[in-house]
Scaffold this motif. Structure first.
Motif, PDB file in Angstrom:
ATOM      1  N   GLU A  93       0.823  -1.209   0.000  1.00 27.70           N
ATOM      2  CA  GLU A  93       0.000   0.000   0.000  1.00 27.70           C
ATOM      3  C   GLU A  93       0.857   1.259   0.000  1.00 27.70           C
ATOM      4  O   GLU A  93       0.550   2.231  -0.696  1.00 27.70           O
ATOM      5  CB  GLU A  93      -0.929  -0.002   1.217  1.00 27.70           C
ATOM      6  N   GLU A  98      -1.331   3.482  -2.392  1.00 28.55           N
ATOM      7  CA  GLU A  98      -2.734   3.140  -2.188  1.00 28.55           C
ATOM      8  C   GLU A  98      -3.243   3.820  -0.925  1.00 28.55           C
ATOM      9  O   GLU A  98      -2.632   3.709   0.136  1.00 28.55           O
ATOM     10  CB  GLU A  98      -2.903   1.624  -2.056  1.00 28.55           C
ATOM     11  N   SER A 100      -6.790   4.476   1.514  1.00 25.36           N
ATOM     12  CA  SER A 100      -8.066   3.838   1.810  1.00 25.36           C
ATOM     13  C   SER A 100      -9.193   4.511   1.037  1.00 25.36           C
ATOM     14  O   SER A 100      -9.242   5.743   0.923  1.00 25.36           O
ATOM     15  CB  SER A 100      -8.353   3.914   3.313  1.00 25.36           C
ATOM     16  N   LEU A 101     -10.089   3.699   0.496  1.00 29.10           N
ATOM     17  CA  LEU A 101     -11.244   4.242  -0.209  1.00 29.10           C
ATOM     18  C   LEU A 101     -12.065   5.141   0.710  1.00 29.10           C
ATOM     19  O   LEU A 101     -12.750   6.056   0.246  1.00 29.10           O
ATOM     20  CB  LEU A 101     -12.109   3.103  -0.749  1.00 29.10           C
ATOM     21  N   GLY A 113     -10.382   3.432  -8.906  1.00 34.35           N
ATOM     22  CA  GLY A 113     -10.146   2.013  -9.134  1.00 34.35           C
ATOM     23  C   GLY A 113     -10.592   1.514 -10.494  1.00 34.35           C
ATOM     24  O   GLY A 113     -10.601   0.310 -10.732  1.00 34.35           O
ATOM     25  N   ASP A 547     -13.021  -0.018   2.566  1.00 34.12           N
ATOM     26  CA  ASP A 547     -11.619   0.378   2.666  1.00 34.12           C
ATOM     27  C   ASP A 547     -10.923   0.326   1.316  1.00 34.12           C
ATOM     28  O   ASP A 547      -9.900   0.976   1.123  1.00 34.12           O
ATOM     29  CB  ASP A 547     -10.884  -0.489   3.695  1.00 34.12           C
ATOM     30  N   ARG A 548     -11.459  -0.448   0.377  1.00 33.52           N
ATOM     31  CA  ARG A 548     -10.919  -0.455  -0.979  1.00 33.52           C
ATOM     32  C   ARG A 548     -11.993  -0.938  -1.939  1.00 33.52           C
ATOM     33  O   ARG A 548     -12.955  -1.590  -1.543  1.00 33.52           O
ATOM     34  CB  ARG A 548      -9.665  -1.313  -1.092  1.00 33.52           C
TER      35      ARG A 548
END
Length: 725
Positions: A93, A98, A100-101, A113, A547-548
């Motif tokens: 991550e 990356e 967190s969504l 994404g 979260d993703r």
């Protein structure tokens, strides 16, 4: 009595002068840590041995990963603390940037994404990005660890004086960083060219110092060191037969220029420690435990030399001990300043922060707040600096606005929708500050286009509006009661809409909109076509705390909508009633353990006033949800079940067999009916089940699924490649 006081005063002064003289005579020990990417994690193992041997370091120099480990040691982190920190990180991550969504702005989540690549557009030209990743997550990682010394501008004032090396990429010369903002310096020193975007400091564009001086021993001597302990984890030049991977070629390219420098610097060491890390690459961060062990092993091999040095130093008084502060859990924010804004409004940044001045805040929450600002997608970089103030700190949020537009692209294939390519051009801050113009097209059998203009209004507590134009070609299969396909309706739809919605939270939005739609229906078997025009208005409530996007581990995804559609004309001059659609759809994801995740979903839908089957019906079947009224339902062919009223429940268990490799078992049940009474009173329950294997790849998930149902004689097989869009 006065004579006694004078005697003691003279005695203390004499002792102080003698101690000071002895301290001046005490040899100074320098520690130099080389660059080497992930291989530099071995430095922690060496530091464990140095502390065990009782070696007290007076100066530290480092390059690249050596600047991170060296900088943290200079602040006051113990080797044990660093080991715990390094082993606790999700390096995939961090290195892939990356976030967190949950920290992505709600209006951006729909597009997050979807893309596998992005290219900047500057002055009408499409360029290559300056780095594979911006390095935001790496910077945040460093910034948080340096929290206690944000106010220190001269690195010689740290508990252990420190400097690091970077490269001026414009001039190809070394830059010695010994003052400024420590996280900036460390981030510059480890900016691997083409991997991480460069960082600008004092007008210089800086990248990894390993290009020019990967082992800065001479810099430790220049600082005043009399004895230098060097730890070299640098990468040797590979023979032609060993240049068999992209990582090794990148290693070789970075090593060329510093080879001669490295030879010279190594000869300056009094004690040279070389961990046996040649079997590891610069990107092997997930092998941190093994690298630390190798560093400790190499340190112990040199333990006799280290103990001799310790015994030599024991004849001198120990330097004054400085007790550093490395763990700050909460701070009091006195004032908030935002630096770097040009086109984006202050309200947008303050709204994403989610807190105001003159209040206590946990440092972990501060990290999330900064990530939310970055998640707005209006900035290339977001960092922060804390300046001590009376009874608190001033928070300086430092932003770099995106200076270019972007051309994004994605690819997807699945057995239901076939192959598709997504192209999107995004332009920010055009015409209005805090705006996003997106122009995109999906190239596939079910093609589509979209142009939208979203504006952060700055109205409190937080509202935005969007003007959009969309169009699509979509095929709707028509099945009989025996699940045999009897026709295909080809729909062409174009519409314009205006929506206003809340944006004060990344988790949910409430909105309303209205628009006009033009439709054309062309059956493949039944001759003729049908045109009709509609006016609609809608209300919706969206929640997304995943979260993703892909393989979420925790969170809730909810859609609640009502849409009223009024037909204002059609080619057959039919008088058709208005229709009203109600839909509630919620998915809950949670973890039984780090490896095992369960998912539960429910969907309730009702369509009132429909006089014939069309694209506003609810459709069940397949694995994908390309439209809000198409509900995934394993065990049945794509869109093979349809009705005005549906109730669907599904449950799934997903297990991560190994890193990024998953297996999933799914079961689902549904009732359908032409009316609510028919739905409730129906005794028929449709059932399906599926088993999937999925692998997360750089272009998205690669999945193979086998499914069956109560009406299927043979298993259905499907393949998915890439992110859904």
């Amino acid at each position: 009595m006065n004579k006694i006081k004078i005697f003691f005063a003279l005695a203390i002064l004499s002792f102080t002068l003698i101690f000071a003289e002895e301290m001046q005579q005490r040899p100074k020990i320098g520690l130099t840590l080389s660059g080497g990417g992930a291989r530099g994690i071995a430095h922690i193992g060496v530091l464990k041995v140095l502390e065990e041997a009782g070696i007290k370091v007076d100066y530290i120099t480092g390059t690249s990963m050596g600047s991170i480990i060296g900088g943290l040691y200079a602040i006051g982190y113990s080797p044990a603390e660093m080991e715990k920190i390094i082993l606790a990180q999700n390096w995939d991550e961090i290195l892939l940037d990356e976030i967190s969504l949950r920290n992505i702005s709600i209006e951006e989540k729909e597009d997050w994404g979807k893309y596998i690549g992005s290219f900047p557009i500057e002055k009408g030209k499409i360029n290559l990005p300056v780095g594979l990743v911006a390095g935001q997550q790496v910077y945040s990682f460093i910034n948080k660890l340096c929290l206690s010394v944000h106010h220190v501008e001269n690195f010689s004032d740290l508990p252990i004086p420190f400097l690091c090396i970077a490269t001026d990429i414009e001039k190809g010369t070394e830059v010695v960083l010994k003052s400024g903002f420590l996280p900036d310096a460390i981030r510059a020193s480890m900016s691997i060219p083409s991997v991480f975007a460069p960082i600008e400091i004092d007008g210089q564009l800086l990248v990894d110092g390993g290009l020019v001086r990967n082992f800065p021993v001479s810099d430790a001597l220049n600082m005043g060191a009399d004895i230098v302990i060097g730890v070299d984890v640098g990468i040797p030049l590979y023979a032609k037969k060993d240049l068999n991977s992209l990582v090794r070629i990148l290693n070789q390219a970075m090593t060329f220029q510093s080879v001669e420098s490295n030879k010279y610097e190594r000869e300056l060491c009094n004690i040279l420690i070389e961990p046996a890390v040649n079997d590891y690459s610069i990107m092997d961060f997930n092998k941190a435990a093994a690298l630390i062990a190798l560093g400790e092993e190499a340190g112990r091999e040199m333990l006799p030399e280290l103990l001799k040095l310790r015994d030599k130093m024991n004849q001198y008084p120990d330097p004054p001990e400085v007790i550093p502060l490395t763990n700050i859990e909460e701070i009091y924010i006195k004032r908030i300043y935002v630096q770097g804004l040009r086109k984006v409004s202050m309200n947008l940044v303050l709204g994403k922060l989610g807190f105001t001045k003159e209040r206590w805040i946990k440092t972990s929450n501060l990290q999330q707040a900064i990530e939310r600002v970055y998640g707005s997608q209006y900035f290339e970089k977001v960092s922060y600096k804390l300046e001590p103030d009376q009874n608190g700190v001033d928070l300086f949020v430092r932003v770099v606005e995106k200076s270019s537009s972007n051309l994004n692209f994605g690819f997807h294939y699945d057995s239901d929708m076939d192959a598709g390519v997504l192209i999107d051009a995004t332009f920010r801050n055009k015409l209005i500050m805090g705006s996003k113009l997106s122009i995109g097209a999906k190239l596939s059998e079910n093609s589509a286009y979209k142009m939208s203009y979203f504006v952060h209004t700055g109205w409190k507590p937080g509202f935005g509006f969007e003007i959009s134009m969309k169009g699509k070609d979509f095929t709707v299969p028509i099945y009989n009661e025996d699940r045999e396909k009897v026709d295909i309706y080809n729909y062409s739809t174009s519409y314009s809409a205006f929506d206003i919605s809340t944006i004060f939270s990344n988790d949910f939005t409430i909105g309303a909109g209205l628009g006009f739609e033009n439709n054309n229906v062309r059956p493949e078997i039944i001759q003729g076509s049908f045109d009709y025009q509609q006016f609609f208005y809608r209300f919706y409530w969206l929640i997304n705390t995943y979260d993703r996007t892909t393989y979420p581990r925790k969170g809730v995804d909810l859609l609640c909508r009502m849409q009223k559609t009024i037909e204002i004309g059609n080619s057959l001059n039919l008088d058709r009633s208005p229709t009203t659609t109600y839909q509630f759809q919620m998915t809950v994801v949670d973890k039984f353990s780090d490896k095992l995740v369960y998912t539960e979903s429910v969907c309730l839908g009702s369509l009132k006033g429909a006089e014939m089957q069309d694209d506003s019906f609810f459709y069940l079947g397949g694995l994908h949800q390309p439209e809000v009224n198409i509900i995934p339902f394993v065990g049945y062919k794509f869109m093979s079940l349809s009705a005005e009223n549906v109730a669907v429940f599904s449950s799934a268990l997903r297990y991560e067999i190994k890193n990024n490799f998953y297996t999933t078992i799914t079961g689902n049940w549904a009732k359908i009916g032409s009316s609510l009474d028919g739905l409730i009173n129906s005794n028929q329950i449709y059932q399906g089940y599926a088993a999937s294997l999925g692998l997360m790849t750089p272009i998205g998930p690669l999945e193979v699924t086998a499914s069956g149902g109560d009406e299927t004689e043979k298993l259905l097989y499907s393949v998915n490649i890439g992110y859904y869009f």
